[in-house]
Each structure stands twice: as structure tokens, then as C-alpha cells.
Design a protein around this motif. Structure first.
Motif, mmCIF file in Angstrom:
data_model
loop_
_atom_site.group_PDB
_atom_site.id
_atom_site.type_symbol
_atom_site.label_atom_id
_atom_site.label_comp_id
_atom_site.label_asym_id
_atom_site.label_seq_id
_atom_site.Cartn_x
_atom_site.Cartn_y
_atom_site.Cartn_z
ATOM 1 N N THR A 94 -6.573 5.674 10.876
ATOM 2 C CA THR A 94 -5.457 5.714 9.937
ATOM 3 C C THR A 94 -5.750 4.850 8.712
ATOM 4 N N LEU A 95 -6.305 3.671 8.944
ATOM 5 C CA LEU A 95 -6.596 2.764 7.826
ATOM 6 C C LEU A 95 -7.661 3.331 6.901
ATOM 7 N N ILE A 96 -8.693 3.952 7.445
ATOM 8 C CA ILE A 96 -9.754 4.507 6.595
ATOM 9 C C ILE A 96 -9.193 5.644 5.742
ATOM 10 N N ALA A 97 -8.269 6.423 6.295
ATOM 11 C CA ALA A 97 -7.637 7.496 5.517
ATOM 12 C C ALA A 97 -6.822 6.898 4.375
ATOM 13 N N LEU A 98 -6.154 5.772 4.600
ATOM 14 C CA LEU A 98 -5.396 5.094 3.533
ATOM 15 C C LEU A 98 -6.325 4.546 2.456
ATOM 16 N N ILE B 14 0.873 -1.181 0.000
ATOM 17 C CA ILE B 14 0.000 0.000 0.000
ATOM 18 C C ILE B 14 0.904 1.222 0.000
ATOM 19 N N GLU B 15 0.761 2.054 -1.016
ATOM 20 C CA GLU B 15 1.564 3.273 -1.141
ATOM 21 C C GLU B 15 1.284 4.231 0.021
ATOM 22 N N ASN B 16 2.323 4.895 0.490
ATOM 23 C CA ASN B 16 2.242 5.937 1.525
ATOM 24 C C ASN B 16 1.673 5.450 2.855
ATOM 25 N N ALA B 17 1.788 4.165 3.117
ATOM 26 C CA ALA B 17 1.297 3.611 4.387
ATOM 27 C C ALA B 17 2.362 3.763 5.466
ATOM 28 N N PRO B 18 1.937 3.922 6.729
ATOM 29 C CA PRO B 18 2.911 3.941 7.823
ATOM 30 C C PRO B 18 3.603 2.585 7.934
ATOM 31 N N PRO B 19 4.765 2.524 8.599
ATOM 32 C CA PRO B 19 5.527 1.268 8.655
ATOM 33 C C PRO B 19 4.777 0.109 9.298
#
Length: 153
Positions: free
Chosen positions: A146-150, A38-43
Motif C-alpha cells: 500500500t505504501l509503495i503505491a502511495l 499524504i493525499e489519498n492515503a488510507p486512514p
């Protein structure tokens, strides 16, 4: 002790600890499969996986605690959870564990809060002691936000 006094929980092991979750959130436990990136996801978002004809994110509690932790493969387990908020774009996500969850029927007295103001990690609601073992209670609201924003990106 009545059934209403018992908390049905699952203790989910990961490399550096355990997470305590309500049993009712866990939908399925699967063997590890390499997730899609997933692009631009946190680590701590390891990627996404196909589950029941939907794409769901895969989260590593290990990486929430330590973003530089090594990856986990092989005998790992994927624990699929229902979300708390059941948003249309995110009804489920998965956690990465090192083994199958352990079912625990606990009383509230068996869970002791390990309040420590020096440990403030986004995604972790609190540290607790359960049957003499340290565990985390994940902040599922923060993780889901955070996941919904991704998923919108």
C-alpha cells in the motif's frame, strides 16, 4: 537453549495493543513529530516525515485495527523500520507507538497463535499471545504494498 532458538523481538506498544516485530527491522526510535499530510492515503497512514534526508511514511497500527481511533500525539514515539522488500522508493517507513519498544528474547514456544477466523484485518498477519499478553504481528508485505503505491502517486 542456544542462541539459534531465541527470537530477538521488540514489543511495540500502541494505544489498544502491542505489535511484535523482529528486532532486526527497527532502525531508530524518535520522539513524536507532526507528520506531513499524504493525499489519498488510507486512514492508517498518518502522513510522512523527513528522516535522514528522505521522506518516509508514518503508519498507525491503531488505525489499521480501528480506522476511527483518535489521533496520538505528545509522548508518542516514532519507530523507524527497514522494509522487508527494500524497493528503491521505499526502503524505510515508520510506526507510531505510545512508548519505546520493549526488547524481548523469546523462544518459539513463548509465542502462541490466537487463530480467529472472525478477525480478518488487512495489514494484520495474526494475533498472538506473548508472555500472557495479546499482540499483533503486522502483515508488513501488505502494508509495504500500500505504501509503495502511495509513493508512486
Amino acid at each position: 537453549m542456544t542462541d539459534s532458538q531465541i527470537l530477538r523481538t521488540l514489543l511495540i506498544p500502541f494505544r489498544s495493543g502491542r505489535a511484535l516485530l523482529p528486532n532486526s527491522l527497527v532502525v531508530q526510535v524518535l520522539p513524536y513529530a507532526t507528520p506531513l499530510r499524504i493525499e489519498n492515503a488510507p486512514p492508517w497512514v498518518m502522513g510522512a516525515m523527513l528522516w535522514r534526508a528522505r521522506t518516509i511514511p508514518l503508519v498507525s497500527l491503531e488505525h489499521i485495527i480501528n480506522p476511527k481511533a483518535p489521533g496520538l500525539e505528545g509522548h508518542a514515539r516514532i519507530i523507524v523500520l527497514n522494509t522487508l522488500n527494500q524497493r528503491p522508493k521505499l526502503t524505510n517507513f515508520a510506526l507510531l507507538g505510545t512508548a519505546a519498544p520493549q526488547l524481548l528474547n523469546l523462544t518459539r514456544m513463548a509465542i502462541r497463535d490466537l487463530a480467529d477466523d472472525t478477525v480478518n484485518i488487512p495489514g494484520i498477519a495474526r494475533w498472538v499471545q506473548v508472555n500472557g499478553e495479546t499482540a499483533i504481528i503486522p502483515d508488513l508485505d501488505a502494508i509495504e504494498s500500500t505504501l509503495i503505491a502511495l509513493m508512486r502517486a
